[in-house]
Scaffold this active site. Structure first.
Site, PDB file in Angstrom:
ATOM      1  N   SER A 319       0.804  -1.216   0.000  1.00 49.45           N
ATOM      2  CA  SER A 319       0.000   0.000   0.000  1.00 49.45           C
ATOM      3  C   SER A 319       0.838   1.267   0.000  1.00 49.45           C
ATOM      4  O   SER A 319       1.502   1.565  -0.973  1.00 49.45           O
ATOM      5  CB  SER A 319      -0.945   0.000   1.213  1.00 49.45           C
ATOM      6  OG  SER A 319      -1.536  -1.221   1.405  1.00 49.45           O
ATOM      7  N   ASP A 330       9.912   5.184 -10.288  1.00 51.23           N
ATOM      8  CA  ASP A 330       9.506   5.772 -11.560  1.00 51.23           C
ATOM      9  C   ASP A 330      10.269   7.059 -11.861  1.00 51.23           C
ATOM     10  O   ASP A 330      10.567   7.368 -13.015  1.00 51.23           O
ATOM     11  CB  ASP A 330       8.005   6.059 -11.556  1.00 51.23           C
ATOM     12  CG  ASP A 330       7.177   4.833 -11.908  1.00 51.23           C
ATOM     13  OD1 ASP A 330       7.767   3.754 -12.101  1.00 51.23           O
ATOM     14  OD2 ASP A 330       5.937   4.947 -11.986  1.00 51.23           O
ATOM     15  N   LYS A 344      -0.826  -4.440  -3.501  1.00 48.31           N
ATOM     16  CA  LYS A 344      -2.168  -3.906  -3.231  1.00 48.31           C
ATOM     17  C   LYS A 344      -2.314  -2.551  -3.909  1.00 48.31           C
ATOM     18  O   LYS A 344      -1.805  -1.544  -3.444  1.00 48.31           O
ATOM     19  CB  LYS A 344      -2.416  -3.766  -1.732  1.00 48.31           C
ATOM     20  CG  LYS A 344      -3.818  -3.234  -1.402  1.00 48.31           C
ATOM     21  CD  LYS A 344      -4.038  -3.135   0.084  1.00 48.31           C
ATOM     22  CE  LYS A 344      -5.437  -2.614   0.381  1.00 48.31           C
ATOM     23  NZ  LYS A 344      -5.587  -1.192  -0.019  1.00 48.31           N
TER      24      LYS A 344
END
Length: 479
Positions: A319, A330, A344
């Site tokens: 999470s 990223d 998740k």
């Protein structure tokens, strides 16, 4: 604490509270489903279309079926049962049948849930979930009775104080594990890979979550995050500044340890990213209703001034911790090392019910990393894969994709990420598992932590002159 009833990133039920902590926005309404549904059925008027009328008729038929079953159980069950118990069970079944993270909370369970973000609660410090009707351990929290007892991710709890949990609802199992501080409890554990179950006896206590732990290894700042509560970002920043001072004002790099971090508050995840990323998207969410979708951007200052950064992950990283790991990855701000995270990629909204009738936590959106990836059921794949031990226990590791009736991974980019070309040269020489003579892991002895030791090698290599990731905004576009 005033509850900001909103988006949830917790992964499981926690022994001591009923659910993971909430994140994000305030729900705009209280749920009054009974009256709303009745009004919906009554709207089947002469002016309603044939398709809509058919739908309302089916709804009415199903509600009648529910009433028939309710009356039959109340009248003929082997022993008397209260209407409240029947309705509570029905509500919970309605929600848990949708996905692993939606559920109904009674007033007491709702109050228990609100305690966790304050950072202390009563219990064992053990996160559990339901897996095919069995109670399965997700993670023991640092420094808690469960952690000290050596419980591990993937353990099954088959009985409590000699009483079997076969067929027991997850809520009931959690209630049985709770109790007054200083009272003993014995769990019977079945650990995958071991032939026979065994007992673990613990003493319940008030859990004071040590969210941030830190250490200075040479001139590398190590920061461990156990969860994302209200003080996570400020605690991390304080730890960094303290270690920087201890290092004479100059550090060589940072290791951010998110292993077995089950998540928590979204605003804290975004704030942590703010401390390493100066601009660009951190995370976005897409809901059924477009007006409920969000995009959260970084507007911070890199507190490290571009120091080499390694993020440690494993199957217990979930999470909010996956949001941080995904955003830093990223943006090419960090190198992720370890094993694939939990996966998740959904968010839940806590909706209080009127009349002090508790609340529901309902899956209302999916979230996406800055590059548009949905990690739902997939997780974050590390840039450098390193297992913590030589045992190939991957088949025993519990992840989102292993749970029953999870929501689909959809809406994200389907283009595979291009292989990173900015990893330091040492990445090719990092082994993916410890050597045969590596000592057994002991949490009190950092030298036995193979993943940590490899992370230190990578940070030190980057500090010594090998290519170090720098923050990028190339993935700042909304997915």
């Amino acid at each position: 604490m005033t509850l900001r009833n909103g988006l949830l990133l917790g992964t499981a039920f926690l022994v001591g509270v009923v659910a993971g902590p909430e994140i994000g926005r305030v729900a705009r309404h209280q749920a009054t489903f009974g009256s709303a549904l009745a009004q919906d059925v009554q709207q089947n008027t002469a002016g309603t279309s044939a398709t809509s009328a058919s739908g309302h008729a089916e709804t009415y038929r199903l509600l009648t079926l529910f009433g028939d079953v309710f009356e039959r159980v109340r009248a003929d069950y082997v022993q008397p049962v209260t209407d409240r118990d029947l309705i509570n069970n029905a509500l919970n079944g309605m929600l848990t049948g949708l996905d692993p993270h939606s559920s109904y909370m009674t007033a007491k369970q709702f109050a228990d849930m609100q305690v966790q973000t304050s950072g202390h609660f009563g219990g064992l410090g053990l996160e559990v979930t339901s897996d095919a009707g069995l109670i399965k351990v997700m993670t023991p929290m640092d420094g808690t009775p469960a952690y000290r007892a050596g419980m591990k991710t993937g353990d099954y709890i088959i009985s409590i104080n000699g009483k079997s949990l076969d067929g027991i609802d997850l809520n009931d199992a959690v209630d049985r594990m709770r109790g007054a501080p200083d009272t003993k409890i014995t769990l019977t554990i079945k650990r995958p890979g071991k032939d026979k179950p065994y007992d673990v006896t613990m003493t319940r206590e008030i859990i004071h979550i040590q969210v941030i732990r830190s250490a200075l290894y040479g001139k590398v700042a190590y920061i461990r995050m156990a969860s994302f509560d209200e003080d996570t970002e400020s605690g991390m920043r304080d730890a960094f500044e303290k270690m920087k001072k201890q290092a004479g004002g100059k550090l060589d790099g940072v290791i951010l340890d998110l292993r077995n971090d089950p998540g928590g508050l979204l605003d804290q995840a975004v704030a942590v990213c703010d401390d390493f990323i100066t601009s660009g998207e951190v995370v976005s969410t897409r809901a059924r209703h477009p007006e409920d979708s969000q995009r959260m951007n970084a507007h911070g200052t890199d507190i490290t001034d571009g120091l080499p950064l390694v993020v440690l992950t494993n199957e217990g990283s979930a999470s909010a911790s996956e949001i941080v790991a995904g955003a830093l990855q990223d943006h090419h701000r960090s190198i992720t090392l370890g094993t694939r995270s939990f996966g998740k990629g959904s968010v839940q909204t806590v909706i209080p019910l009127s009349g002090d009738n508790g609340a529901i936590r309902l899956t209302t959106a999916r979230y996406y990393t800055p590059s548009g990836r949905s990690i739902q059921g997939l997780g974050i794949t590390p840039d450098i894969k390193v297992r913590e031990s030589r045992e190939d226990d991957s088949k025993f590791m519990l992840r989102e994709g292993d749970l029953a009736h999870i929501i689909k991974n959809e809406g994200g980019t389907q283009t595979p990420a291009a292989p990173r070309t900015d990893l330091p040269a040492i990445a090719k020489s990092i082994p993916d598992e410890p050597p045969a003579n590596w000592p057994t892991f002991d949490p009190t002895k950092p030298g036995t932590d193979f993943q940590l030791q490899q992370g230190l090698k990578v940070v030190n290599a980057m500090s010594a002159g090998q290519a170090a990731p720098a923050a990028s905004t190339q993935h700042a576009g909304s997915p």
